[in-house]
Design a protein around this motif. Structure first.
Motif, mmCIF file in Angstrom:
data_model
loop_
_atom_site.group_PDB
_atom_site.id
_atom_site.type_symbol
_atom_site.label_atom_id
_atom_site.label_comp_id
_atom_site.label_asym_id
_atom_site.label_seq_id
_atom_site.Cartn_x
_atom_site.Cartn_y
_atom_site.Cartn_z
ATOM 1 N N LEU A 26 0.821 -1.265 -0.005
ATOM 2 C CA LEU A 26 0.065 0.086 -0.053
ATOM 3 C C LEU A 26 0.777 1.289 -0.086
ATOM 4 N N GLU A 27 2.062 1.220 0.868
ATOM 5 C CA GLU A 27 2.789 2.323 0.760
ATOM 6 C C GLU A 27 3.538 2.559 -0.455
ATOM 7 N N LEU A 28 3.914 1.521 -1.141
ATOM 8 C CA LEU A 28 4.780 1.614 -2.531
ATOM 9 C C LEU A 28 3.442 2.204 -3.599
ATOM 10 N N GLN A 29 2.090 1.766 -3.587
ATOM 11 C CA GLN A 29 1.357 2.252 -4.270
ATOM 12 C C GLN A 29 1.067 3.648 -4.070
ATOM 13 N N HIS A 30 1.031 4.173 -2.902
ATOM 14 C CA HIS A 30 0.903 5.565 -2.762
ATOM 15 C C HIS A 30 2.091 6.367 -3.241
ATOM 16 N N THR A 31 3.237 5.584 -3.119
ATOM 17 C CA THR A 31 4.598 6.418 -3.770
ATOM 18 C C THR A 31 4.399 6.484 -4.857
ATOM 19 N N LEU A 32 3.919 5.456 -5.748
ATOM 20 C CA LEU A 32 3.853 5.520 -7.129
ATOM 21 C C LEU A 32 2.646 6.282 -7.629
ATOM 22 N N GLU A 33 1.683 6.462 -6.971
ATOM 23 C CA GLU A 33 0.615 7.525 -7.442
ATOM 24 C C GLU A 33 1.415 8.796 -7.196
ATOM 25 N N ASP A 34 1.938 9.174 -6.234
ATOM 26 C CA ASP A 34 2.619 10.497 -5.993
ATOM 27 C C ASP A 34 3.669 10.838 -6.985
ATOM 28 N N LEU A 35 4.637 9.837 -7.307
ATOM 29 C CA LEU A 35 5.456 10.116 -8.460
ATOM 30 C C LEU A 35 4.833 10.136 -9.718
ATOM 31 N N SER A 36 3.931 9.453 -10.168
ATOM 32 C CA SER A 36 3.215 9.435 -11.481
ATOM 33 C C SER A 36 2.491 10.964 -11.569
ATOM 34 N N SER A 37 2.083 11.442 -10.371
ATOM 35 C CA SER A 37 1.521 12.777 -10.335
ATOM 36 C C SER A 37 2.586 14.020 -10.630
ATOM 37 N N ARG A 38 3.721 13.718 -9.966
ATOM 38 C CA ARG A 38 4.921 14.518 -10.229
ATOM 39 C C ARG A 38 5.314 14.441 -11.553
ATOM 40 N N VAL A 39 5.377 13.387 -12.422
ATOM 41 C CA VAL A 39 5.905 13.268 -13.498
ATOM 42 C C VAL A 39 4.810 14.130 -14.523
ATOM 43 N N ASP A 40 3.624 13.971 -14.336
ATOM 44 C CA ASP A 40 2.529 14.549 -14.970
ATOM 45 C C ASP A 40 2.692 16.118 -15.061
ATOM 46 N N ALA A 41 3.194 16.708 -13.858
ATOM 47 C CA ALA A 41 3.002 18.147 -13.578
ATOM 48 C C ALA A 41 4.272 18.579 -14.198
ATOM 49 N N VAL A 42 5.404 17.536 -14.236
ATOM 50 C CA VAL A 42 6.859 18.114 -14.715
ATOM 51 C C VAL A 42 6.485 18.248 -16.235
ATOM 52 N N LYS A 43 5.748 17.288 -16.851
ATOM 53 C CA LYS A 43 5.506 17.293 -18.146
ATOM 54 C C LYS A 43 4.611 18.330 -18.680
ATOM 55 N N GLU A 44 3.727 18.652 -17.898
ATOM 56 C CA GLU A 44 2.844 19.773 -18.213
ATOM 57 C C GLU A 44 3.868 20.926 -18.146
ATOM 58 N N GLU A 45 4.502 21.435 -17.174
ATOM 59 C CA GLU A 45 5.502 22.487 -17.069
ATOM 60 C C GLU A 45 6.489 22.599 -18.200
ATOM 61 N N ASN A 46 7.015 21.565 -18.641
ATOM 62 C CA ASN A 46 8.006 21.275 -19.467
ATOM 63 C C ASN A 46 7.238 21.855 -21.055
ATOM 64 N N LEU A 47 5.943 21.216 -21.361
ATOM 65 C CA LEU A 47 5.276 22.031 -22.446
ATOM 66 C C LEU A 47 5.013 23.447 -22.465
ATOM 67 N N LYS A 48 4.786 23.899 -21.268
ATOM 68 C CA LYS A 48 4.346 25.260 -21.255
ATOM 69 C C LYS A 48 5.742 25.983 -21.523
ATOM 70 N N LEU A 49 6.796 25.543 -20.839
ATOM 71 C CA LEU A 49 8.114 26.283 -21.149
ATOM 72 C C LEU A 49 8.660 26.000 -22.458
ATOM 73 N N LYS A 50 8.196 24.822 -23.254
ATOM 74 C CA LYS A 50 8.772 24.860 -24.643
ATOM 75 C C LYS A 50 7.979 25.629 -25.431
ATOM 76 N N SER A 51 6.710 25.889 -25.084
ATOM 77 C CA SER A 51 5.732 27.045 -25.673
ATOM 78 C C SER A 51 6.391 28.578 -25.747
#
Length: 88
Positions: A26-51
């Motif tokens: 359960l702890e690893l699942q929560h960690t994975l969810e957090d990391l996945s959310s962080r990756v999505d946020a970084v991808k979004e920020e990256n697209l914004k900065l590229k633009s």
């Protein structure tokens, strides 16, 4: 009677191990969810900065083409390129 006590202790140990493993999963699942959310946020920020970078690049290009200082530099660069391409 001692065999029943050993069996109970084994069952208790197995139960504790299963509980520990479930909690770890359960702890690893929560960690994975957090990391996945962080990756999505970084991808979004990256697209914004590229633009933004493209907009700034176009702006700089427009400023350079409007400036006579950079236009003379462009001609020097072209001349250097043609001299470099020539074989002696």
């Amino acid at each position: 009677m001692s065999s029943d006590g050993d069996g109970d202790m084994e069952n208790q140990a197995e139960l504790e191990e299963k509980t520990r493993l479930i909690n770890q999963v359960l702890e690893l699942q929560h960690t994975l969810e957090d990391l996945s959310s962080r990756v999505d946020a970084v991808k979004e920020e990256n697209l914004k900065l590229k633009s933004e970078n493209q907009v700034l690049g176009q702006y700089i290009e427009n400023l350079m083409s409007a400036s006579s200082v950079f236009q003379t530099t462009d001609t020097k660069t072209k001349r250097k390129g043609s001299k470099g391409a020539r074989k002696d």
